[in-house]
Write an enzyme that holds these catalytic residues in place. Structure first.
Site, short mmCIF file in Angstrom:
data_model
loop_
_atom_site.label_atom_id
_atom_site.label_comp_id
_atom_site.label_asym_id
_atom_site.label_seq_id
_atom_site.Cartn_x
_atom_site.Cartn_y
_atom_site.Cartn_z
N HIS A 266 0.83 -1.20 0.00
CA HIS A 266 0.00 0.00 0.00
C HIS A 266 0.87 1.26 0.00
CE1 HIS A 266 -3.76 2.25 1.02
NE2 HIS A 266 -2.88 3.09 1.54
N GLU A 267 1.77 1.33 0.97
CA GLU A 267 2.61 2.53 1.07
C GLU A 267 3.57 2.63 -0.12
OE1 GLU A 267 1.56 4.68 3.01
OE2 GLU A 267 0.32 3.39 4.30
N HIS A 270 1.80 4.51 -2.77
CA HIS A 270 1.91 5.97 -2.55
C HIS A 270 3.32 6.43 -2.93
CE1 HIS A 270 -1.95 6.65 -0.67
NE2 HIS A 270 -1.74 5.82 0.32
N GLU A 296 -4.77 7.54 -3.37
CA GLU A 296 -5.24 6.27 -2.82
C GLU A 296 -5.46 5.24 -3.94
OE1 GLU A 296 -4.90 6.15 0.28
OE2 GLU A 296 -5.99 4.38 0.92
#
Ligand code: ZN
Length: 503
Positions: A266-267, A270, A296
């Site tokens: 997830h990170e 980003h 997101e």
């Protein structure tokens, strides 16, 4: 050729961005390495730095230079024109809240956050109620100060801070069909009687192995460690300081390496966005991310659409076996893939699976929209929350800590923020369908560990533009369509029905 005012403004804003990156850096340090004793000095450092950034960004000089740019004949449609448009937007918005209001907000926020923590620990909403009441009042005032376009509603003014250009009415229109269809899918899954084995989520894995595994995955999908770091914090986050320096964090639980993997993927999503913004545009709007929803979409795309796909695990399982032999000894592609796609209604949003997650968000969106309209008072929040939770997810909330007290957002005055999580899921699915149309068989690439074509496609279509196009416009340029709930439903039904024997 940009004129004198533009050049001067760009230089000024660039220096402000450098200062803001120092503020980000000390925040990162606060969450990762700062000794507990540093808290008091750190709060002074942060207050001073963000005060300086705000002062520079809202100075009269910036306002005058923005006005002078209008006389410099900047061609419309150019990157420079987009920068001036966005600088003006930021400047006007930052100056709309009167100083006393900002101060009251900041005081209320720190008290409300503190009281929220206590109320949550005691699972007693009545302790938090007066503070939420105050916060709703302040948020309604903020909306008034910001203002909203004709035909809109106060909530739009708050949304604008996170998802520029989006409106509550549009979001409602996109969310509404999703609510019924998701509820139905989740009910079918619950009734299927299939419950994948979750052994990979419950066995201890040594920390050293976990770390090697998540770093391997982050680097395989394209997070550049020579331009970034991965550290540990209680709540994972990613902070793009600027070109060449992106800091992300993850967390490790002894018995669930897949939790660390999801957070890291997830990170990394980003981070990959931040690392591929155009470096030469640093300090200008066209060098920064467009909205929270689009940000997101990148994190959830890599976490869910890649990281929970069968093709990904076909590539990953042999590597996982090498890096974590004990955990993986009796595991196969099928078992890990099914375990990574367990769907089960639960109370807590941040632990929710890909399918139920969006229902958690819709409920919050509906409640905060009603609060800002003046249709829902703080006192009635638990009752409304529990009623909708039962309707959408089919389970009875047992206590406030598992219900309306679970998130810090409202105590923090973050209203208008929640919908961006689901917008991210929707954008991700719509972008991935376009990527599949243009790049061909993405799964065949994932199976071979080839993630560069997708990453380059995302950079070409999204990252390199920064804030040149608003999120809705970007979506239309890339996919030819307005944002819709269809791609997300196609993705979830296409993946989950076979796993649960419903296809
Ligand atoms: Zn995120």
């Amino acid at each position: 050729m940009p004129g004198q005012a533009y050049t001067k403004l760009a230089e000024l804003q660039r220096r402000t961005a450098v200062l803001a990156s120092v503020d980000e850096l000390v925040h990162w340090d606060q969450e990762t390495y700062m000794p507990p004793g540093g808290a008091k000095l750190r709060s002074e450092q942060c207050a001073l730095l963000s005060g300086l950034v705000h002062e520079r960004a809202t100075s009269k000089e910036v306002g005058e230079l923005i006005e002078q740019c209008a006389g410099e004949g900047i061609p419309s449609g150019s990157i420079e024109a987009a920068n001036v448009r966005e600088w003006k937007r930021d400047y006007d918005r930052a100056r709309k809240l009167p100083r006393e209001h900002v101060e009251e907000l900041s005081r209320t926020r720190s008290i409300a956050q503190h009281e929220w923590q206590k109320a949550r620990a005691a699972s007693d909403f009545s302790k938090f109620e007066p503070h939420l009441d105050k916060m709703i009042d302040l948020m309604r005032k903020s909306a008034k100060y910001y203002g909203w376009p004709a035909g809109g509603e106060p909530y739009d003014a708050l949304l604008e801070g996170y998802e520029p250009g989006a409106t509550a009415a549009q979001i409602e229109k996109t969310f509404a069909p999703l609510r019924t269809r998701l509820s139905r899918l989740i009910q079918e899954i619950s009734a299927s009687g299939v419950r994948p084995d979750d052994a990979v989520h419950t066995r201890d894995v040594p920390r050293r192995q976990q770390e090697a595994f998540v770093r391997f995955a982050a680097s395989a999908i394209g997070f550049r460690f020579e331009d970034g770091r991965l550290d540990v914090s209680a709540h994972p986050f990613c902070s793009g300081l600027g070109p060449g320096d992106c800091r992300m964090t993850t967390r490790f639980r002894d018995n669930n390496v897949m939790d660390a993997l999801s957070s890291t993927m997830h990170e990394s999503g980003h981070g990959i966005y931040e690392q591929n913004l155009p470096a030469e545009a640093f300090g200008t709007p066209c060098g920064s991310a467009v909205s929270l929803g689009i940000h997101e979409s990148q994190s959830r795309g890599w976490e869910n659409l890649v990281g929970r796909s069968r093709a990904f695990w076909e590539w990953c399982v042999p590597h996982a076996k090498e890096l974590m032999p004990e955990l993986m000894a009796d595991q196969s592609v099928d078992s890990v893939y099914a375990a990574q796609n367990i769907v089960e209604p639960s109370y807590i949003r941040v632990e929710a699976d890909e399918a139920t997650y969006n229902l958690h968000i819709m409920l919050r969106f509906e409640l905060e929209r009603a609060m800002i309209r003046g249709d829902l008072s703080a006192r009635d929040v638990p009752r409304e929350w529990n009623k909708r939770f039962k309707d959408y997810l089919g389970i009875e909330v047992d206590k406030d800590a598992n219900g309306c007290l679970q998130d810090v957002h409202w105590a923090f005055g973050l209203m208008g923020y929640f919908p961006t999580y689901t917008l991210g899921n929707l954008y991700a699915c719509q972008f991935f369908e376009a990527a599949r149309e243009q790049l061909g068989d993405l799964d065949a690439m994932f199976r071979k560990g080839e993630f560069a074509p997708l990453r380059q496609w995302l950079t070409e279509n999204i990252h390199r533009h920064g804030r040149r196009y608003a999120a809705g416009e970007l979506c239309k340029r890339i996919t030819g369509k307005e944002l819709s709930a269809e791609p997300l439903m196609r993705h979830l039904e296409g993946k989950l029905k076979p796993i649960y024997g419903l296809a």
